[in-house]
Write an enzyme that holds these catalytic residues in place. Structure first.
Site, PDB file in Angstrom:
ATOM      1  N   SER A 124      40.026 -46.045   0.392  1.00  8.70           N
ATOM      2  CA  SER A 124      38.986 -46.926  -0.156  1.00  8.70           C
ATOM      3  C   SER A 124      39.551 -48.264  -0.612  1.00  8.70           C
ATOM      4  O   SER A 124      38.809 -49.216  -0.818  1.00  8.70           O
ATOM      5  CB  SER A 124      38.360 -46.295  -1.394  1.00  8.70           C
ATOM      6  OG  SER A 124      37.829 -45.065  -1.090  1.00  8.70           O
ATOM      7  N   ASN A 165      33.305 -52.490  -1.594  1.00 10.47           N
ATOM      8  CA  ASN A 165      33.821 -52.123  -2.914  1.00 10.47           C
ATOM      9  C   ASN A 165      34.207 -53.332  -3.755  1.00 10.47           C
ATOM     10  O   ASN A 165      34.149 -53.278  -4.979  1.00 10.47           O
ATOM     11  CB  ASN A 165      34.996 -51.140  -2.788  1.00 10.47           C
ATOM     12  CG  ASN A 165      34.489 -49.754  -2.444  1.00 10.47           C
ATOM     13  OD1 ASN A 165      33.295 -49.463  -2.590  1.00 10.47           O
ATOM     14  ND2 ASN A 165      35.370 -48.886  -1.975  1.00 10.47           N
ATOM     15  N   GLU A 219      33.610 -49.792   7.576  1.00 11.48           N
ATOM     16  CA  GLU A 219      34.339 -51.063   7.535  1.00 11.48           C
ATOM     17  C   GLU A 219      35.621 -50.891   8.360  1.00 11.48           C
ATOM     18  O   GLU A 219      36.470 -50.068   8.010  1.00 11.48           O
ATOM     19  CB  GLU A 219      34.698 -51.428   6.088  1.00 11.48           C
ATOM     20  CG  GLU A 219      33.486 -51.774   5.232  1.00 11.48           C
ATOM     21  CD  GLU A 219      33.839 -52.051   3.771  1.00 11.48           C
ATOM     22  OE1 GLU A 219      33.180 -52.893   3.162  1.00 11.48           O
ATOM     23  OE2 GLU A 219      34.783 -51.413   3.233  1.00 11.48           O
ATOM     24  N   HIS A 225      36.963 -47.484   7.131  1.00 13.05           N
ATOM     25  CA  HIS A 225      36.500 -47.013   5.822  1.00 13.05           C
ATOM     26  C   HIS A 225      35.049 -46.538   5.908  1.00 13.05           C
ATOM     27  O   HIS A 225      34.136 -47.348   6.079  1.00 13.05           O
ATOM     28  CB  HIS A 225      36.644 -48.161   4.807  1.00 13.05           C
ATOM     29  CG  HIS A 225      36.234 -47.795   3.425  1.00 13.05           C
ATOM     30  ND1 HIS A 225      35.513 -48.629   2.614  1.00 13.05           N
ATOM     31  CD2 HIS A 225      36.431 -46.655   2.706  1.00 13.05           C
ATOM     32  CE1 HIS A 225      35.301 -48.036   1.455  1.00 13.05           C
ATOM     33  NE2 HIS A 225      35.834 -46.844   1.491  1.00 13.05           N
TER      34      HIS A 225
HETATM   35  N1  NAD Z   1      34.942 -39.624  -2.035  1.00 11.67           N
HETATM   36  C1  NAD Z   1      34.445 -40.821  -1.726  1.00 11.67           C
HETATM   37  O1  NAD Z   1      33.345 -41.208  -2.151  1.00 11.67           O
HETATM   38  C2  NAD Z   1      35.213 -41.731  -0.777  1.00 11.67           C
HETATM   39  C3  NAD Z   1      34.528 -42.756  -0.095  1.00 11.67           C
HETATM   40  C4  NAD Z   1      35.218 -43.556   0.820  1.00 11.67           C
HETATM   41  C5  NAD Z   1      36.576 -43.355   1.024  1.00 11.67           C
HETATM   42  N2  NAD Z   1      37.235 -42.377   0.324  1.00 11.67           N
HETATM   43  C6  NAD Z   1      38.663 -42.192   0.599  1.00 11.67           C
HETATM   44  O2  NAD Z   1      38.808 -41.090   1.484  1.00 11.67           O
HETATM   45  C7  NAD Z   1      40.043 -40.416   1.228  1.00 11.67           C
HETATM   46  C8  NAD Z   1      39.757 -38.969   0.926  1.00 11.67           C
HETATM   47  O3  NAD Z   1      38.916 -38.892  -0.205  1.00 11.67           O
HETATM   48  P1  NAD Z   1      38.111 -37.551  -0.541  1.00 11.67           P
HETATM   49  O4  NAD Z   1      37.134 -37.930  -1.590  1.00 11.67           O
HETATM   50  O5  NAD Z   1      37.650 -36.899   0.714  1.00 11.67           O
HETATM   51  O6  NAD Z   1      39.276 -36.673  -1.188  1.00 11.67           O
HETATM   52  P2  NAD Z   1      39.292 -35.098  -1.459  1.00 11.67           P
HETATM   53  O7  NAD Z   1      40.171 -34.909  -2.625  1.00 11.67           O
HETATM   54  O8  NAD Z   1      37.908 -34.548  -1.465  1.00 11.67           O
HETATM   55  O9  NAD Z   1      40.013 -34.513  -0.158  1.00 11.67           O
HETATM   56  C9  NAD Z   1      41.335 -34.796   0.180  1.00 11.67           C
HETATM   57  C10 NAD Z   1      41.844 -33.622   1.052  1.00 11.67           C
HETATM   58  O10 NAD Z   1      43.095 -34.004   1.613  1.00 11.67           O
HETATM   59  C11 NAD Z   1      43.915 -32.851   1.638  1.00 11.67           C
HETATM   60  N3  NAD Z   1      45.300 -33.258   1.765  1.00 11.67           N
HETATM   61  C12 NAD Z   1      46.087 -33.836   0.826  1.00 11.67           C
HETATM   62  N4  NAD Z   1      47.305 -34.098   1.338  1.00 11.67           N
HETATM   63  C13 NAD Z   1      47.269 -33.680   2.639  1.00 11.67           C
HETATM   64  C14 NAD Z   1      48.224 -33.682   3.702  1.00 11.67           C
HETATM   65  N5  NAD Z   1      49.440 -34.194   3.543  1.00 11.67           N
HETATM   66  N6  NAD Z   1      47.854 -33.165   4.879  1.00 11.67           N
HETATM   67  C15 NAD Z   1      46.615 -32.655   5.078  1.00 11.67           C
HETATM   68  N7  NAD Z   1      45.670 -32.628   4.110  1.00 11.67           N
HETATM   69  C16 NAD Z   1      46.007 -33.139   2.907  1.00 11.67           C
HETATM   70  C17 NAD Z   1      43.589 -32.127   0.339  1.00 11.67           C
HETATM   71  O11 NAD Z   1      43.979 -30.769   0.390  1.00 11.67           O
HETATM   72  C18 NAD Z   1      42.071 -32.334   0.255  1.00 11.67           C
HETATM   73  O12 NAD Z   1      41.351 -31.277   0.871  1.00 11.67           O
HETATM   74  C19 NAD Z   1      40.711 -41.188   0.074  1.00 11.67           C
HETATM   75  O13 NAD Z   1      41.614 -42.096   0.605  1.00 11.67           O
HETATM   76  C20 NAD Z   1      39.529 -41.894  -0.593  1.00 11.67           C
HETATM   77  O14 NAD Z   1      39.915 -43.088  -1.234  1.00 11.67           O
HETATM   78  C21 NAD Z   1      36.579 -41.546  -0.559  1.00 11.67           C
END
Ligand code: NAD
Length: 290
Positions: free
Chosen positions: A123, A195, A156, A144
């Site tokens: 993000s 953002n 994005e 993104h």
């Molecule tokens: N949640 C949101 O609203 C949102 C929106 C846009 C972007 N993002 C971005 O998306 C990404 C993920 O966010 P999320 O909310 O899905 O997180 P989350 O915590 O729900 O999920 C992350 C997952 O990644 C896994 N993981 C961690 N290290 C790993 C590895 N080395 N290999 C394989 N799997 C691994 C974890 O076990 C977990 O299941 C982040 O970079 C976040 O900034 C999140």
């Protein structure tokens, strides 16, 4: 490479975002491998997608056969080498942790075929800060997505300092192929477009509330009725998770030193009290009463 050459997609990280990115690709006909650190997390992710798609079947917008076909196109594989070894395109969606992402991109660079494009769903972090150490810097970009991916149309696409025009265009076209609407950000900048705009709006909203000019509820009403936004900044903060917002602001403050981006006291107090929004039943609003 062309977007037509993408046959197999791998999504690494099967959490909130990765699960639905994988499912959205599968709904558009792609074979997808979904990877996470263990099989339990992958099973939970697939079950979550089944629950979401079942609601579509219940509403009559999807048949049971389409549901099974779309779920069947997502293969959960916890071994990264097997998961990404034959991928043409990889979406990275693991924790928002720079070191973890950098290590992962290093591994993917070793594992994936030379033509494979690597895209980050971070993000806030620009791709060049995640792929400095890899060979295929030209084949890496930010893509993104927005939460929830199965509903939110925007992607994005951010061209990093080393991203080739070809890579950026393939990311853009792929986003379209999977039924999303991409925008192109031609020069990388932390937190990208949405953002950055949201941060300014919400920081002003927090400042107004904190200084007693209006309540969070009235500010939300003003933003919804006066600007036509579907949610006010405090409702949105509760929906996304106040801890996520807090961490994003801390991270950006650390990176840029911009004073205005620091988490406001109102936010700090709620996070310290464990009131993280909808997921804990309380944030700016009380969800347990409903
Ligand atoms: N949640 C949101 O609203 C949102 C929106 C846009 C972007 N993002 C971005 O998306 C990404 C993920 O966010 P999320 O909310 O899905 O997180 P989350 O915590 O729900 O999920 C992350 C997952 O990644 C896994 N993981 C961690 N290290 C790993 C590895 N080395 N290999 C394989 N799997 C691994 C974890 O076990 C977990 O299941 C982040 O970079 C976040 O900034 C999140």
């Amino acid at each position: 490479m062309k977007v037509d050459d993408i046959k197999r997609i791998c999504v690494v990280g099967a959490g909130t975002m990765g699960s639905q990115i994988a499912q959205q690709c599968a709904l558009s006909g792609y074979d997808v491998v979904l990877n996470d650190v263990n099989d339990e997390l992958l099973a939970k992710s697939i079950a979550g997608n089944r629950a979401i798609l079942t609601r579509r079947v219940d509403k009559g917008t999807m048949t049971k056969e389409e549901l099974e076909a779309a779920l069947g196109r997502v293969a959960p594989i916890s071994d990264l080498e097997k998961a990404a070894g034959e991928a043409d395109f990889v979406f990275e969606a693991i924790y928002e942790n720079r070191q973890a992402k950098r290590e992962l991109f290093g591994k993917l660079d070793e594992i994936c075929p030379p033509h494979t494009i690597l895209a980050s769903n971070s993000s806030t972090m620009v791709i060049s800060s995640l792929v400095e150490g890899i060979k295929r810097k030209d084949k890496a970009a930010n893509t993104h997505f927005f939460h929830p991916v199965l509903v939110m149309k925007l992607v994005e696409v951010v061209k990093g300092q080393w991203t080739s025009e070809e890579t950026a265009q393939i990311c853009y076209e792929l986003a379209k192929r999977i039924g999303r609407t991409p925008i192109m950000i031609h020069k990388e900048i932390t937190s990208f477009v949405v953002n950055r705009i949201l941060a300014k709006l919400s920081q002003e909203a927090f400042w107004l509330a904190e200084n007693g000019y209006a309540t969070p509820r009235d500010i939300d009403t003003a933003v919804k009725l006066g600007l036509g936004h579907p949610m006010g900044p405090f409702e949105l903060a509760d929906f996304s998770g106040l801890d996520i917002l807090y961490n994003a602001r801390q991270q950006r403050y650390k990176e840029t030193g911009e004073e205005w981006v620091k988490p406001s006291q109102l936010l700090i107090d709620l996070v310290q009290a464990g009131h993280l929004g909808r997921k804990t039943g309380k944030g700016f609003y009380d969800y347990e009463k409903k």
